[in-house]
Design an enzyme around this catalytic site. Structure first.
Site, PDB file in Angstrom:
ATOM      1  N   ASP A   1      -9.376  12.560  17.672  1.00 20.35           N
ATOM      2  CA  ASP A   1      -9.241  11.066  17.982  1.00 20.35           C
ATOM      3  C   ASP A   1     -10.693  10.959  18.804  1.00 20.35           C
ATOM      4  O   ASP A   1     -10.964  11.430  19.653  1.00 20.35           O
ATOM      5  CB  ASP A   1      -8.128  10.688  19.013  1.00 20.35           C
ATOM      6  CG  ASP A   1      -7.968   9.259  18.911  1.00 20.35           C
ATOM      7  OD1 ASP A   1      -8.856   8.523  19.067  1.00 20.35           O
ATOM      8  OD2 ASP A   1      -6.873   8.537  18.631  1.00 20.35           O
TER       9      ASP A   1
ATOM     10  N   HIS B   1     -12.752   2.888   0.266  1.00 20.77           N
ATOM     11  CA  HIS B   1     -13.073   1.603   1.419  1.00 20.77           C
ATOM     12  C   HIS B   1     -13.394   0.352   0.609  1.00 20.77           C
ATOM     13  O   HIS B   1     -13.904  -0.298   1.520  1.00 20.77           O
ATOM     14  CB  HIS B   1     -13.668   2.182   2.466  1.00 20.77           C
ATOM     15  CG  HIS B   1     -12.995   3.185   3.493  1.00 20.77           C
ATOM     16  ND1 HIS B   1     -13.986   4.068   4.015  1.00 20.77           N
ATOM     17  CD2 HIS B   1     -11.892   3.359   3.800  1.00 20.77           C
ATOM     18  CE1 HIS B   1     -13.119   4.771   4.727  1.00 20.77           C
ATOM     19  NE2 HIS B   1     -11.735   4.358   4.605  1.00 20.77           N
TER      20      HIS B   1
ATOM     21  N   GLY C   1     -11.528   0.783  13.333  1.00 21.51           N
ATOM     22  CA  GLY C   1     -10.943   1.382  14.542  1.00 21.51           C
ATOM     23  C   GLY C   1     -12.186   1.533  15.585  1.00 21.51           C
ATOM     24  O   GLY C   1     -11.925   1.231  16.883  1.00 21.51           O
TER      25      GLY C   1
ATOM     26  N   GLY D   1     -13.712   4.840  11.494  1.00 22.12           N
ATOM     27  CA  GLY D   1     -12.332   4.815  12.385  1.00 22.12           C
ATOM     28  C   GLY D   1     -11.876   6.271  12.270  1.00 22.12           C
ATOM     29  O   GLY D   1     -12.592   7.065  12.299  1.00 22.12           O
TER      30      GLY D   1
ATOM     31  N   ASN E   1       0.894  -1.247   0.098  1.00 21.13           N
ATOM     32  CA  ASN E   1      -0.039   0.257   0.038  1.00 21.13           C
ATOM     33  C   ASN E   1       1.010   1.354   0.001  1.00 21.13           C
ATOM     34  O   ASN E   1       1.368   1.707   1.138  1.00 21.13           O
ATOM     35  CB  ASN E   1      -0.824  -0.083   1.291  1.00 21.13           C
ATOM     36  CG  ASN E   1      -1.882   1.262   1.147  1.00 21.13           C
ATOM     37  OD1 ASN E   1      -1.904   1.983   0.591  1.00 21.13           O
ATOM     38  ND2 ASN E   1      -2.937   1.033   2.308  1.00 21.13           N
TER      39      ASN E   1
ATOM     40  N   ARG F   1     -11.841  15.439   8.443  1.00 19.73           N
ATOM     41  CA  ARG F   1     -12.801  15.838   7.568  1.00 19.73           C
ATOM     42  C   ARG F   1     -14.253  16.212   7.597  1.00 19.73           C
ATOM     43  O   ARG F   1     -14.821  15.539   8.661  1.00 19.73           O
ATOM     44  CB  ARG F   1     -12.842  14.726   6.458  1.00 19.73           C
ATOM     45  CG  ARG F   1     -11.501  14.381   5.510  1.00 19.73           C
ATOM     46  CD  ARG F   1     -11.579  13.176   4.536  1.00 19.73           C
ATOM     47  NE  ARG F   1     -10.476  12.804   4.066  1.00 19.73           N
ATOM     48  CZ  ARG F   1     -10.397  11.441   3.667  1.00 19.73           C
ATOM     49  NH1 ARG F   1     -11.245  10.471   3.837  1.00 19.73           N
ATOM     50  NH2 ARG F   1      -9.159  11.267   3.444  1.00 19.73           N
TER      51      ARG F   1
ATOM     52  N   HIS G   1     -18.211   1.434   8.198  1.00 20.57           N
ATOM     53  CA  HIS G   1     -16.633   1.407   8.330  1.00 20.57           C
ATOM     54  C   HIS G   1     -16.387   2.915   9.047  1.00 20.57           C
ATOM     55  O   HIS G   1     -16.395   3.855   8.435  1.00 20.57           O
ATOM     56  CB  HIS G   1     -15.969   1.317   7.262  1.00 20.57           C
ATOM     57  CG  HIS G   1     -14.506   1.308   7.204  1.00 20.57           C
ATOM     58  ND1 HIS G   1     -13.730   0.520   6.791  1.00 20.57           N
ATOM     59  CD2 HIS G   1     -13.657   2.353   7.502  1.00 20.57           C
ATOM     60  CE1 HIS G   1     -12.382   0.821   6.718  1.00 20.57           C
ATOM     61  NE2 HIS G   1     -12.399   2.087   7.382  1.00 20.57           N
TER      62      HIS G   1
ATOM     63  N   GLU H   1      -8.317  -5.527   5.145  1.00 22.19           N
ATOM     64  CA  GLU H   1      -8.132  -4.904   3.785  1.00 22.19           C
ATOM     65  C   GLU H   1      -6.860  -5.818   3.327  1.00 22.19           C
ATOM     66  O   GLU H   1      -7.161  -6.243   1.909  1.00 22.19           O
ATOM     67  CB  GLU H   1      -7.983  -3.514   3.545  1.00 22.19           C
ATOM     68  CG  GLU H   1      -9.329  -2.816   3.839  1.00 22.19           C
ATOM     69  CD  GLU H   1      -9.096  -1.408   4.199  1.00 22.19           C
ATOM     70  OE1 GLU H   1      -9.133  -0.598   3.215  1.00 22.19           O
ATOM     71  OE2 GLU H   1      -8.694  -0.995   5.536  1.00 22.19           O
TER      72      GLU H   1
ATOM     73  N   ARG I   1      -2.491  -2.046  -3.401  1.00 19.27           N
ATOM     74  CA  ARG I   1      -3.708  -1.293  -3.245  1.00 19.27           C
ATOM     75  C   ARG I   1      -3.715   0.083  -4.108  1.00 19.27           C
ATOM     76  O   ARG I   1      -2.769   0.835  -3.895  1.00 19.27           O
ATOM     77  CB  ARG I   1      -4.174  -0.946  -1.697  1.00 19.27           C
ATOM     78  CG  ARG I   1      -5.095  -0.074  -1.696  1.00 19.27           C
ATOM     79  CD  ARG I   1      -5.114   0.610   0.004  1.00 19.27           C
ATOM     80  NE  ARG I   1      -6.495   1.347   0.101  1.00 19.27           N
ATOM     81  CZ  ARG I   1      -6.654   2.236   0.698  1.00 19.27           C
ATOM     82  NH1 ARG I   1      -5.379   2.901   1.561  1.00 19.27           N
ATOM     83  NH2 ARG I   1      -7.503   2.965   0.869  1.00 19.27           N
TER      84      ARG I   1
HETATM   85  P1  AMP Z   1      -8.842   3.158  11.707  1.00 16.00           P
HETATM   86  O1  AMP Z   1      -8.728   4.517  10.915  1.00 16.00           O
HETATM   87  O2  AMP Z   1      -9.816   2.170  11.305  1.00 16.00           O
HETATM   88  O3  AMP Z   1      -7.244   2.359  11.770  1.00 16.00           O
HETATM   89  O4  AMP Z   1      -9.061   3.586  13.124  1.00 16.00           O
HETATM   90  C1  AMP Z   1      -8.303   4.531  14.140  1.00 16.00           C
HETATM   91  C2  AMP Z   1      -9.164   5.373  14.851  1.00 16.00           C
HETATM   92  O5  AMP Z   1     -10.021   4.437  15.668  1.00 16.00           O
HETATM   93  C3  AMP Z   1      -8.498   6.186  15.849  1.00 16.00           C
HETATM   94  O6  AMP Z   1      -7.941   7.201  15.291  1.00 16.00           O
HETATM   95  C4  AMP Z   1      -9.417   6.456  16.790  1.00 16.00           C
HETATM   96  O7  AMP Z   1     -10.169   7.604  16.742  1.00 16.00           O
HETATM   97  C5  AMP Z   1     -10.451   5.231  16.729  1.00 16.00           C
HETATM   98  N1  AMP Z   1     -10.426   4.288  18.031  1.00 16.00           N
HETATM   99  C6  AMP Z   1      -9.356   3.277  18.235  1.00 16.00           C
HETATM  100  N2  AMP Z   1      -9.865   2.670  19.327  1.00 16.00           N
HETATM  101  C7  AMP Z   1     -11.012   3.384  19.724  1.00 16.00           C
HETATM  102  C8  AMP Z   1     -11.831   3.019  20.961  1.00 16.00           C
HETATM  103  N3  AMP Z   1     -11.331   2.237  22.011  1.00 16.00           N
HETATM  104  N4  AMP Z   1     -12.674   3.789  21.251  1.00 16.00           N
HETATM  105  C9  AMP Z   1     -13.001   4.719  20.316  1.00 16.00           C
HETATM  106  N5  AMP Z   1     -12.243   5.013  19.082  1.00 16.00           N
HETATM  107  C10 AMP Z   1     -11.091   4.327  18.853  1.00 16.00           C
END
Ligand code: AMP
Length: 398
Positions: free
Chosen positions: A284, A180, A332, A210, A7, A241, A208, A385, A91
């Site tokens: 976050d 995605h 996430g 995260g 990727n 975003r 999805h 993925e 990817r």
């Molecule tokens: P991803 O983009 O799928 O890798 O997800 C990463 C994001 O998931 C992080 O920036 C967090 O905002 C969120 N995340 C990870 N763990 C948690 C959790 N326990 N509770 C809420 N959000 C989470």
């Protein structure tokens, strides 16, 4: 059979080496800061042991050469020779309307990916660099392109057209593409597999969520609609975003705040979403959630804006499909956060959804979280993925 999944980003190259015979990840990592001072490869072996390899990486070819050296080094023990790598799966972010599934990469395929650069100016050039680095370094090994957009190509015009002059679609390809795709494809299939449901006879909504986020409606095996659009900016509110906004806000800000188009673009992609509404404190979910649980006003408002957007799409997609059988939660946030899952699922009572609070108390595994009486099954499926890219690659070279 060993498959390398790559990727490539503009200054990074993420990799996973799969053994397709037992579906194990033998090694994985990321080459960071390519063509920038302070290059670094972070590597993880099959047992989860981590190591770091600092050193400047002039370009993606050099990064790939170093990654391959690590993979064959006796200390890391992933493979004994490069001949063990049977294929590389790449990817590729944008396949436009040209690619409806994964393909073996030829010169013609590369030219088409190049023609699509205007639709993905940051990603497709990096993906091409990754492909060319492999052609140079592993000349005998077939390369496969797996597109983020391909899964959504079953969408019909009534769902992908924007209500702007048709010539912009015909001339410039401005339409909803969705992103995605590999994740939505994987989790929807996996959910049906776990639940013993026939994919071609099931109405599914995949969420999805995260750092980025998108929601997809899949009816009887075809994508009906998806929340990301011409670019990944549309739809849900995300880490930085904005997702859906009234498009008239853009000329308004240009006129009244004197913002340039580049500043607006940066504002919508990098300064909005959670970060924007949280006054730059954090992008976050975890921090927002912490404040929400502690009863703080700002965080409570932000988390509600966020979940409302998700609910809007679940409602709309249920209407588009005239019902829904399975809702899949992934990525996430929804893989890990019992609090955010509950906030969403509790609002779906009108669909006959019932959350099993006890079962919802977990993180990061495949699990049904609705009760047996629930009219719609809600299931958490961690996304994968890379596995999907390896699977498509295997199927095309086997
Ligand atoms: P991803 O983009 O799928 O890798 O997800 C990463 C994001 O998931 C992080 O920036 C967090 O905002 C969120 N995340 C990870 N763990 C948690 C959790 N326990 N509770 C809420 N959000 C989470």
């Amino acid at each position: 059979m060993k498959i390398l999944v790559l990727n490539a980003g503009s200054s990074s190259l993420k990799y996973q080496l799969f053994n397709r015979d037992n579906n194990e990840v033998i090694a994985s990592g990321n080459a960071e800061r390519i063509a920038i001072d302070g290059g670094l490869i972070k590597h993880k072996d099959g047992q989860g042991n981590k190591s770091e390899f600092p050193g400047n990486l002039a370009d993606h070819s050099e990064a790939l050469t170093k990654i391959l050296e690590i993979l064959v080094s006796p200390e890391q023990g992933a493979i004994s020779s490069l001949e063990e790598i049977n294929a590389v799966g790449h990817r590729v972010v944008h396949g436009g309307e040209a690619f409806k599934s994964s393909v073996l990469i030829t010169d013609e395929v590369k030219n088409t990916i190049r023609d699509l650069i205007p639709l993905a100016p940051l990603h497709n050039p990096a993906n091409l660099i990754g492909i060319e680095a492999c052609e140079k370094t592993l000349p005998e090994v077939p390369n496969i392109a797996v597109f983020d957009t391909a899964f959504h190509q079953t969408m019909k015009p009534e769902h992908f057209l924007y209500a702007i002059p048709r010539e912009y679609y015909e001339k410039l390809g401005i339409r909803r593409y969705g992103f995605h795709g590999t994740s939505h494809d994987y989790v929807s299939h996996r959910a049906c597999e776990i639940l013993g449901k026939e994919y071609k006879n099931t109405k599914i909504i995949t969420c999805h969520v995260g750092n980025w986020g998108s929601i997809t409606a899949i009816k009887n095996g075809n994508v009906v609609n998806t929340s990301m659009g011409f670019t990944p900016l549309e739809g849900l509110m995300m880490g930085t975003r904005c997702g859906d906004i009234d498009p008239a806000i853009i000329p308004f800000l240009m006129k009244n705040e004197g913002l340039s188009i580049n500043e607006i673009d940066a504002m919508m992609n990098k300064k909005s979403g959670i970060l924007g509404l949280m006054n730059n404190i954090s992008s976050d979910h975890r921090e927002v959630e912490e404040g929400f649980v502690a009863g703080k006003e700002l965080e409570t408002e932000v988390i509600k804006v966020y979940t409302n957007r998700i609910l809007k799409y679940i409602g709309a997609y249920t209407a588009y499909m005239n019902g829904v059988n399975v809702i899949v939660l992934t990525a996430g946030t929804l893989e890990n956060s019992a609090v955010e899952r509950k906030l969403i699922v509790d609002q779906l009572e009108w669909l006959g959804v019932k959350l099993d609070e006890e079962k919802n108390n977990f993180r990061g595994e495949e699990r049904v979280i609705s009760t047996p009486e629930s009219k719609v099954t809600v299931i958490v499926v961690p996304t994968n993925e890379e596995y999907m890219i390896a699977k498509d690659t295997y199927e095309l070279v086997h």
